[in-house]
Write a protein that holds these residues in place. Structure first.
Motif: not given
Lengths: 123, 280
Positions: B182, B175-177, B171-172, B168, B166, B162-163, B159-160
């Motif tokens: 991610w 990426f998949t969670k 990211l959506i 948002a 990048l 992709v924070n 998570q850190l």
């Protein structure tokens, strides 16, 4: 440049405001969405609002929706800073008019890089 | 306990032999910060005991872990942003115009660490250049570390991570969670070839390239090795290709066969006699 930090946690407000001041912002704080709306109405407008999601009185999402109804706030960038880490939350926030999304926990670099993406960075 | 001069010399020599990376005097703190956690993970009481153990009975696996720990660099998505803006606004549009006949484009992220740079480039191309959909795009990522190569292939980020840097919406979209992590989608992972490669050794099977990202890695090498690497990049970079170095790096006084090109707030390099040329 001005920034407004909206979070019901005093510790979190202080951390984020401290990071913003280090970067070169004038940072103000508010405890919830309603107080943040009052700050915007009183002016001067900040360039960016860093906004928690879950807060008492008025939550961050409601603030976001209310702020985006007002054309005079259209240039204010709004960055969600929240523990809500699901894609559904991000989509909801971005569709409602948030410009960026930061998941807690974060570092100073995270905030600086997101603000750089948005083009709001003091010289 | 602080690192002894003997242990620092031992690590410095080991890293130099294996990677050509120079750890100058004053970098003791770097050795401590990278290797004390490794020593603990490997069951030693500390760095001193690990160095003593390695000297007495060198284990190839542990040597590799030490070299990897010392050469893994910080990275983030769209790091420093400006080179990516230059790619978007100028470099890629120029390449699309120049390569319209072959419809081939090749980009190399050298010392790619955990893959943020090459995947940032993949997203940049997908987001901004739909015309490239029917092109043959070669995105190559190489790193010294097998661990980093495996991580890049997997495309899995915390998570850190992709924070950091990048946007948002990307990211959506890309990426998949996966639990607390991610993962970059298969369609982008399929665009990227990942290989283990030591920049200081011979380069095998390298294609002709249009763009090379060689950022924040030359700083670790001696001047001679920097010169060798820049010379080899010139050999595989097409004449109108582009080299990006780190913000604090330059070809000046190392290899004069490059032209520095200023694009907005960043600069890049093209093969050719050294002179400052401002982009139109």
């Amino acid at each position: 440049m001005r920034a407004l930090v909206v979070d019901d946690s005093r510790a979190m407000r202080n951390i984020i405001a401290g990071i913003l001041r280090d970067i070169g912002f004038e940072a103000d704080t508010a405890c919830d969405g309603q107080e943040a709306l009052n700050r915007l109405a009183a002016g001067p407008l900040p360039e960016v609002v860093l906004l928690d999601w879950n807060m008492p009185v008025m939550d961050g999402f409601t603030f976001l929706v209310e702020a985006r109804k007002k054309p005079e706030y259209a240039d204010v960038r709004i960055v969600m800073v929240t523990t809500e880490g699901e894609i559904a939350h991000m989509v909801k926030a971005l569709e409602a008019g948030a410009n960026e999304y930061i998941m807690k926990p974060f570092t100073k670099d995270v905030i600086a890089e997101k603000l750089m993406i948005l083009g709001v960075m003091p010289e | 306990m602080s690192l002894s001069a003997t242990d620092f010399d031992y690590i410095r020599t080991l890293v130099m032999k294996r990677s050509a990376i120079v750890l100058e005097a004053g970098k003791e703190y770097l050795v401590e910060s990278r290797l004390i956690p490794l020593a603990k993970r490997e069951g030693f009481s500390g760095l001193e005991e690990m160095c003593a153990g390695m000297r007495a009975k060198p284990s190839p696996a542990l040597v590799e872990k030490v070299v990897e720990a010392m050469t893994t660099n910080e990275t983030s998505f769209f790091r420093d942003l400006m080179p990516f803006e230059a790619m978007k606004k100028q470099i890629v549009p120029e390449l699309i115009a120049a390569r319209g006949g072959s419809k081939c484009l090749s980009i190399w992220s050298a010392a790619s660490s955990s893959g943020q740079e090459i995947y940032s480039l993949a997203m940049l191309l997908r987001e901004n250049f739909p015309a490239l959909r029917d092109w043959r795009i070669s995105l190559l990522a190489t790193d010294l570390s097998q661990e980093m190569v495996a991580r890049t292939k997997q495309g899995l980020f915390s998570q850190l991570e992709v924070n950091r840097g990048l946007p948002a919406p990307l990211l959506i979209k890309y990426f998949t969670k996966e639990g607390t992590h991610w993962q970059i989608k298969q369609e982008l992972r399929d665009l990227v070839e990942v290989r283990q490669m030591n920049l200081a050794e011979s380069w095998k099977l390298m294609p002709q390239l249009d763009v090379v990202f060689l950022r924040n890695v030359l700083i670790y090498f001696s001047v001679e090795t920097k010169r060798e690497i820049l010379g080899r990049v010139r050999e595989i970079l097409r004449p109108d290709g582009t080299l990006f170095l780190g913000a604090a790096e330059t070809t000046l006084n190392i290899d004069e066969n490059w032209t520095r090109v200023q694009i907005d707030k960043t600069s890049c390099y093209r093969p050719g006699a050294a002179e400052l040329r401002k982009a139109a």
